[in-house]
Design a protein around this motif. Structure first.
Motif, mmCIF file in Angstrom:
data_model
loop_
_atom_site.group_PDB
_atom_site.id
_atom_site.type_symbol
_atom_site.label_atom_id
_atom_site.label_comp_id
_atom_site.label_asym_id
_atom_site.label_seq_id
_atom_site.Cartn_x
_atom_site.Cartn_y
_atom_site.Cartn_z
ATOM 1 N N MET A 132 -26.889 44.951 50.479
ATOM 2 C CA MET A 132 -26.445 46.324 50.202
ATOM 3 C C MET A 132 -26.378 46.542 48.683
ATOM 4 O O MET A 132 -25.916 45.690 47.948
ATOM 5 C CB MET A 132 -25.058 46.550 50.822
ATOM 6 N N MET A 133 -26.836 47.689 48.249
ATOM 7 C CA MET A 133 -26.774 48.031 46.832
ATOM 8 C C MET A 133 -25.316 48.205 46.426
ATOM 9 O O MET A 133 -24.521 48.797 47.157
ATOM 10 C CB MET A 133 -27.528 49.352 46.626
ATOM 11 N N GLN A 134 -24.959 47.689 45.257
ATOM 12 C CA GLN A 134 -23.603 47.910 44.763
ATOM 13 C C GLN A 134 -23.437 49.375 44.368
ATOM 14 O O GLN A 134 -24.420 50.074 44.142
ATOM 15 C CB GLN A 134 -23.377 47.061 43.509
ATOM 16 N N SER A 135 -22.197 49.811 44.251
ATOM 17 C CA SER A 135 -21.976 51.171 43.754
ATOM 18 C C SER A 135 -22.445 51.232 42.306
ATOM 19 O O SER A 135 -22.582 50.225 41.641
ATOM 20 C CB SER A 135 -20.490 51.512 43.817
ATOM 21 N N ASP A 136 -22.692 52.437 41.828
ATOM 22 C CA ASP A 136 -23.163 52.606 40.459
ATOM 23 C C ASP A 136 -22.204 52.005 39.443
ATOM 24 O O ASP A 136 -22.623 51.427 38.450
ATOM 25 C CB ASP A 136 -23.351 54.095 40.155
ATOM 26 N N THR A 137 -20.906 52.146 39.700
ATOM 27 C CA THR A 137 -19.939 51.644 38.721
ATOM 28 C C THR A 137 -19.946 50.127 38.657
ATOM 29 O O THR A 137 -19.964 49.555 37.578
ATOM 30 C CB THR A 137 -18.514 52.142 39.069
ATOM 31 N N SER A 138 -19.975 49.472 39.824
ATOM 32 C CA SER A 138 -19.946 48.019 39.726
ATOM 33 C C SER A 138 -21.292 47.484 39.237
ATOM 34 O O SER A 138 -21.346 46.446 38.584
ATOM 35 C CB SER A 138 -19.508 47.381 41.042
ATOM 36 N N ARG A 139 -22.390 48.179 39.503
ATOM 37 C CA ARG A 139 -23.679 47.800 38.885
ATOM 38 C C ARG A 139 -23.558 47.856 37.368
ATOM 39 O O ARG A 139 -23.961 46.941 36.668
ATOM 40 C CB ARG A 139 -24.799 48.764 39.306
ATOM 41 N N LEU A 140 -23.030 48.949 36.868
ATOM 42 C CA LEU A 140 -22.928 49.110 35.418
ATOM 43 C C LEU A 140 -21.954 48.086 34.824
ATOM 44 O O LEU A 140 -22.202 47.550 33.744
ATOM 45 C CB LEU A 140 -22.517 50.559 35.106
ATOM 46 N N ASP A 141 -20.861 47.799 35.539
ATOM 47 C CA ASP A 141 -19.952 46.746 35.074
ATOM 48 C C ASP A 141 -20.705 45.421 34.900
ATOM 49 O O ASP A 141 -20.540 44.723 33.900
ATOM 50 C CB ASP A 141 -18.806 46.527 36.076
ATOM 51 N N ALA A 142 -21.506 45.076 35.901
ATOM 52 C CA ALA A 142 -22.250 43.807 35.845
ATOM 53 C C ALA A 142 -23.280 43.835 34.713
ATOM 54 O O ALA A 142 -23.446 42.857 33.967
ATOM 55 C CB ALA A 142 -22.938 43.544 37.190
ATOM 56 N N GLN A 143 -23.973 44.951 34.579
ATOM 57 C CA GLN A 143 -24.963 45.066 33.504
ATOM 58 C C GLN A 143 -24.301 44.946 32.133
ATOM 59 O O GLN A 143 -24.839 44.298 31.224
ATOM 60 C CB GLN A 143 -25.709 46.404 33.641
ATOM 61 N N MET A 144 -23.132 45.543 31.979
ATOM 62 C CA MET A 144 -22.438 45.471 30.691
ATOM 63 C C MET A 144 -21.934 44.055 30.418
ATOM 64 O O MET A 144 -21.931 43.601 29.263
ATOM 65 C CB MET A 144 -21.295 46.489 30.638
ATOM 66 N N ALA A 145 -21.514 43.339 31.462
ATOM 67 C CA ALA A 145 -21.095 41.950 31.272
ATOM 68 C C ALA A 145 -22.271 41.109 30.756
ATOM 69 O O ALA A 145 -22.128 40.296 29.839
ATOM 70 C CB ALA A 145 -20.558 41.370 32.582
ATOM 71 N N PHE A 146 -23.442 41.335 31.331
ATOM 72 C CA PHE A 146 -24.661 40.656 30.869
ATOM 73 C C PHE A 146 -24.965 41.020 29.410
ATOM 74 O O PHE A 146 -25.216 40.155 28.569
ATOM 75 C CB PHE A 146 -25.834 41.042 31.784
ATOM 76 N N LEU A 147 -24.928 42.310 29.103
ATOM 77 C CA LEU A 147 -25.308 42.758 27.758
ATOM 78 C C LEU A 147 -24.335 42.236 26.694
ATOM 79 O O LEU A 147 -24.747 41.883 25.591
ATOM 80 C CB LEU A 147 -25.390 44.288 27.716
ATOM 81 N N MET A 148 -23.053 42.196 27.014
ATOM 82 C CA MET A 148 -22.103 41.713 26.010
ATOM 83 C C MET A 148 -22.216 40.196 25.841
ATOM 84 O O MET A 148 -22.054 39.679 24.739
ATOM 85 C CB MET A 148 -20.678 42.142 26.362
ATOM 86 N N GLU A 149 -22.526 39.498 26.908
ATOM 87 C CA GLU A 149 -22.784 38.056 26.783
ATOM 88 C C GLU A 149 -24.022 37.824 25.905
ATOM 89 O O GLU A 149 -24.050 36.916 25.067
ATOM 90 C CB GLU A 149 -22.991 37.443 28.170
ATOM 91 N N ALA A 150 -25.030 38.654 26.083
ATOM 92 C CA ALA A 150 -26.275 38.531 25.308
ATOM 93 C C ALA A 150 -26.039 38.680 23.813
ATOM 94 O O ALA A 150 -26.826 38.175 23.000
ATOM 95 C CB ALA A 150 -27.294 39.571 25.782
ATOM 96 N N ASP A 151 -24.946 39.340 23.432
ATOM 97 C CA ASP A 151 -24.638 39.517 21.998
ATOM 98 C C ASP A 151 -24.554 38.176 21.270
ATOM 99 O O ASP A 151 -24.788 38.108 20.060
ATOM 100 C CB ASP A 151 -23.316 40.288 21.844
ATOM 101 N N ARG A 152 -24.232 37.125 22.021
ATOM 102 C CA ARG A 152 -24.096 35.794 21.399
ATOM 103 C C ARG A 152 -25.414 35.271 20.824
ATOM 104 O O ARG A 152 -25.403 34.314 20.048
ATOM 105 C CB ARG A 152 -23.503 34.810 22.407
ATOM 106 N N LEU A 153 -26.527 35.885 21.192
ATOM 107 C CA LEU A 153 -27.816 35.455 20.631
ATOM 108 C C LEU A 153 -27.889 35.718 19.114
ATOM 109 O O LEU A 153 -28.715 35.136 18.416
ATOM 110 C CB LEU A 153 -28.978 36.171 21.349
ATOM 111 N N LYS A 154 -26.998 36.577 18.629
ATOM 112 C CA LYS A 154 -26.921 36.815 17.176
ATOM 113 C C LYS A 154 -26.305 35.620 16.443
ATOM 114 O O LYS A 154 -26.351 35.569 15.213
ATOM 115 C CB LYS A 154 -26.078 38.071 16.891
ATOM 116 N N SER A 155 -25.687 34.721 17.173
ATOM 117 C CA SER A 155 -25.039 33.563 16.534
ATOM 118 C C SER A 155 -25.819 32.266 16.728
ATOM 119 O O SER A 155 -25.353 31.206 16.329
ATOM 120 C CB SER A 155 -23.616 33.389 17.080
ATOM 121 N N VAL A 156 -27.005 32.351 17.309
ATOM 122 C CA VAL A 156 -27.869 31.160 17.418
ATOM 123 C C VAL A 156 -28.784 31.148 16.192
ATOM 124 O O VAL A 156 -29.497 32.124 15.934
ATOM 125 C CB VAL A 156 -28.702 31.179 18.718
#
Lengths: 199, 199
Positions: B1-25
């Protein structure tokens, strides 16, 4: 007449090596961990990653590849014109003139057909009229608040920004091309400004 | 089942903020001006810009947008696995295991359908079998020699690399997916190694 392959590649490499200087342009926004300010090269990668990840939240049908291309190119003009922090005081006309001159010079390093193609994409972004440009511009405004939320306030604290100023200078631009993203970040930002007593 | 739009966006934002760490490699390659080593986030932007600019030099028909997507995503695993400098000594099997685990964790932050889509693009890049992956891998190898040429030797000097080692570890991989780019950089590198007496 088309240049030979070798002189085309020479011109393309001159452009690409000049573009390396975007790693030395420092923005007002700090990393999520607050350790330092980010470079414009890092920002350009990050906002392109946001586009790839969040394309489904655009309010209109968009060509995601075009949005990504726009965002990879959008800040190259800062090599000459520098970054103008969104909460700083600026002479908008002077900045626009500097950026136009920078676009002439930097895209002008490329073979003519490619210079025209990249310049047209940058002009489209700046004009903010097509669905792709509107979404790209909104993402460009959406990334920094999320970094500020993560790092304890970042440029909001540095520039002593009120929630009202944030809503006017940033929120309106996020909402214009990505209302779903504004709906997501607005309550988080409001709660943060409340906690800091900046609202 | 597709997640609701809000929980999709929550998950996407968690990924994107984790990705910020690539600036420190931090990578082994220095900026063109030699002032410091580049970050992996900066590199990811730069190689995507190379792809947009040099796509016409691919030896086969390629989907440029797919190459750009690959390159924006290709080094996210370094958040956990770190950068393995090309001239360093490594346990290739151990690195591959670390990168696979990193891909599981980092792409796993996304909504499942998107995690699978991004992971498939990263797997395709790693497998180096399609025209897009071959060209993307070659660009990834093509950028650092050009920075080394600009900054006075960079990682070639730091790792005391011979021209033969450069040809084997880097040249072969550039030639595999972008022979025209190898033809362009090889004589420039050879002349540079000659001048430095490293050949």
């Amino acid at each position: 007449m088309m240049q030979s392959d070798t002189s085309r590649l020479d011109a393309q490499m001159a452009f690409l090596m000049e573009a390396d200087r975007l790693k030395s342009v420092i923005r007002a926004t700090k990393l999520a961990d607050g350790s330092r300010k980010e470079t414009t090269a890092e920002h350009s990668w990050q906002v392109a990653l946001f586009a790839l990840t969040l394309a489904e939240h655009a309010p209109e049908d968009i060509d995601t590849a075009k949005v990504v291309t726009m965002l990879i190119l959008h800040d190259l003009v800062e090599i000459d014109a520098g970054d103008a922090p969104v909460f700083g005081e600026h002479d908008a006309a002077a900045i626009e003139a500097q950026e136009q001159a920078a676009a002439d010079r930097i895209f002008g390093l490329l073979p003519e057909d490619q210079a025209m193609r990249f310049r047209a994409i940058w002009d489209e972004f700046e004009a903010n009229k097509t669905p792709e440009a509107r979404f790209a511009k909104s993402l460009d405004r959406f990334v920094p608040p999320n970094l500020n939320l993560a790092n304890g306030g970042g440029s909001w604290v540095d520039y002593n920004v009120s929630f009202e100023t944030f809503e006017t200078r940033v929120g309106a631009k996020i909402r214009n091309g990505a209302p779903a993203l504004w709906d997501w970040v607005r309550p988080r930002a409001a709660a943060f400004f409340d906690r800091l007593g900046m609202r």
